[in-house]
Design a protein around this motif. Structure first.
Motif, PDB file in Angstrom:
ATOM      1  N   UNK A   1       1.085  -1.475  -0.582  1.00  0.00           N
ATOM      2  CA  UNK A   1       0.241  -0.386   0.308  1.00  0.00           C
ATOM      3  C   UNK A   1       0.932   1.634   0.171  1.00  0.00           C
ATOM      4  N   UNK A   2       1.287   1.154  -1.116  1.00  0.00           N
ATOM      5  CA  UNK A   2       2.858   2.103  -0.900  1.00  0.00           C
ATOM      6  C   UNK A   2       2.126   3.481  -1.660  1.00  0.00           C
TER       7      UNK A   2
ATOM      8  N   UNK B   1       1.939  13.286 -14.634  1.00  0.00           N
ATOM      9  CA  UNK B   1       2.709  12.834 -13.497  1.00  0.00           C
ATOM     10  C   UNK B   1       1.291  12.301 -12.974  1.00  0.00           C
ATOM     11  N   UNK B   2       1.596  11.434 -11.584  1.00  0.00           N
ATOM     12  CA  UNK B   2       0.906  10.805 -11.147  1.00  0.00           C
ATOM     13  C   UNK B   2       0.859  10.546  -9.155  1.00  0.00           C
ATOM     14  N   UNK B   3       0.086  11.108  -8.653  1.00  0.00           N
ATOM     15  CA  UNK B   3       0.554  10.360  -6.792  1.00  0.00           C
ATOM     16  C   UNK B   3      -0.782   8.905  -6.718  1.00  0.00           C
ATOM     17  N   UNK B   4      -0.221   8.751  -5.836  1.00  0.00           N
ATOM     18  CA  UNK B   4      -0.225   7.211  -4.981  1.00  0.00           C
ATOM     19  C   UNK B   4      -0.336   7.203  -3.450  1.00  0.00           C
ATOM     20  N   UNK B   5      -1.028   7.617  -3.505  1.00  0.00           N
ATOM     21  CA  UNK B   5      -2.015   6.865  -1.336  1.00  0.00           C
ATOM     22  C   UNK B   5      -2.461   5.809  -1.382  1.00  0.00           C
ATOM     23  N   UNK B   6      -1.978   5.473  -0.656  1.00  0.00           N
ATOM     24  CA  UNK B   6      -2.735   3.938   0.455  1.00  0.00           C
ATOM     25  C   UNK B   6      -2.748   2.760  -0.666  1.00  0.00           C
TER      26      UNK B   6
ATOM     27  N   UNK C   1      -9.471  15.512   5.488  1.00  0.00           N
ATOM     28  CA  UNK C   1     -11.129  15.897   5.998  1.00  0.00           C
ATOM     29  C   UNK C   1     -12.066  15.513   4.832  1.00  0.00           C
ATOM     30  N   UNK C   2     -11.583  15.406   3.304  1.00  0.00           N
ATOM     31  CA  UNK C   2     -12.907  14.713   3.054  1.00  0.00           C
ATOM     32  C   UNK C   2     -12.224  13.302   2.590  1.00  0.00           C
ATOM     33  N   UNK C   3     -11.226  12.642   3.848  1.00  0.00           N
ATOM     34  CA  UNK C   3     -11.343  10.569   3.572  1.00  0.00           C
ATOM     35  C   UNK C   3     -10.134  10.392   3.020  1.00  0.00           C
ATOM     36  N   UNK C   4     -10.053  11.429   1.813  1.00  0.00           N
ATOM     37  CA  UNK C   4      -8.802  10.590   0.830  1.00  0.00           C
ATOM     38  C   UNK C   4      -7.389  11.079   1.570  1.00  0.00           C
ATOM     39  N   UNK C   5      -6.399   9.803   1.615  1.00  0.00           N
ATOM     40  CA  UNK C   5      -5.392   9.493   1.743  1.00  0.00           C
ATOM     41  C   UNK C   5      -4.377  10.892   1.654  1.00  0.00           C
TER      42      UNK C   5
END
Length: 293
Positions: A103-104, A124-129, A177-181
């Motif tokens: 869960x990188x 570009x990209x962003x991974x969370x959890x 606060x929007x439940x986004x990791x």
């Protein structure tokens, strides 16, 4: 498409009047071996200028890459890169941060090569959890193969900012606060690589790598790291919240930076997952805040 790239003459004059340095002063002559080490195909990395400049080579047998020696939790990271010139279709030059587990978390620059005369695409990209699929793509307002340009990431508790020559091209805000990791707890290594991805990289895989043009070469220098280094056993840096990148002026973009980001959005952005209703019939939560930019 080629004509679009070369509208740079007018656009660059506009940009030049806007640009000022936004990151703290940094050493520009850092040798590769201070912070980095090869990860595979060591013989495909060439060293110049006492190790202050390197080249990555890609041929039909292998590409190559390197990674930071340390793991970092927040900071500012940059490299000067000169992309593969001429016919680079099928190749990808990557510069990214990534944690090590399933869960990188990950923060990506990917430069997608193209046929000669066509513009490079920066994805570009962003991974969370472990969740990614947040691609944005832009054309660059210059030819990235002719000279070195600086590609940077600012990562703190409030935002992740992608910069090209100190111009912000993307912001990923802390939307817990929007439940986004958001990447808070997992230290990341910094990576870069040159590899073949002709199954998807250029025109969705329609353009294949022309191996008669090999070896393909990307050049690097100015291996800057200014971050909180976490040991293998540490979950948090002891100075979390106390470093320069957490101070008020780095918790959000300033008015000038927002102006430049809007310029990139309006003139150079060619894909934004936030606007892709075929993939996301319901807009992802973080995009609702992103629309305010």
């Amino acid at each position: 498409m080629a004509c679009l790239l070369w509208t740079v003459s007018v656009s660059f004059l506009v940009l030049a009047s806007m640009v000022m340095s936004t990151a703290p002063k940094q050493a520009v002559d850092v040798p590769f071996s201070r912070n980095y080490q090869p990860t595979w195909a060591y013989d495909h990395i060439k060293y110049y200028n006492d190790g202050k400049e390197i080249q990555l080579l890609l041929d039909k047998y292998t590409g190559t890459g390197f990674q930071s020696k340390g793991n970092y939790l927040f900071g500012h990271f940059s490299m000067d890169i000169k992309m593969v010139p001429n016919d680079s279709a099928g190749t990808v030059t990557a510069f990214y941060l990534s944690s090590q587990n399933n869960e990188h978390d990950e923060i990506d620059f990917e430069f997608l090569g193209n046929r000669s005369g066509q513009p490079y695409i920066l994805q570009t990209n962003v991974f969370t959890g472990g969740k990614g699929d947040r691609e944005q793509r832009i054309f660059l307002w210059f030819d990235p193969t002719k000279a070195y340009h600086k590609y940077s990431v600012l990562w703190n508790m409030y935002q992740i900012v992608f910069f090209v020559d100190n111009v912000p091209i993307r912001v990923f805000k802390n939307c817990k606060d929007l439940k986004v990791k958001f990447p808070f707890e997992q230290p990341m290594k910094i990576y870069s690589s040159l590899w073949n991805a002709d199954d998807w990289a250029t025109r969705g895989g329609l353009e294949k790598t022309d191996w008669s043009k090999a070896p393909f070469v990307a050049a690097y220098k100015s291996f800057h790291i200014n971050g909180c280094e976490a040991s293998v056993n540490d979950k948090y840096c002891e100075t979390q919240g106390k470093r320069w990148w957490d101070q008020k002026e780095y918790q959000d973009l300033d008015a000038d930076q927002y102006k430049r980001l809007k310029w990139v959005r309006k003139k150079w952005t060619i894909y934004n997952y936030c606007n892709d209703r075929s993939r996301y019939p319901t807009m992802p939560a973080e995009c609702k805040r992103d629309r305010d930019i």
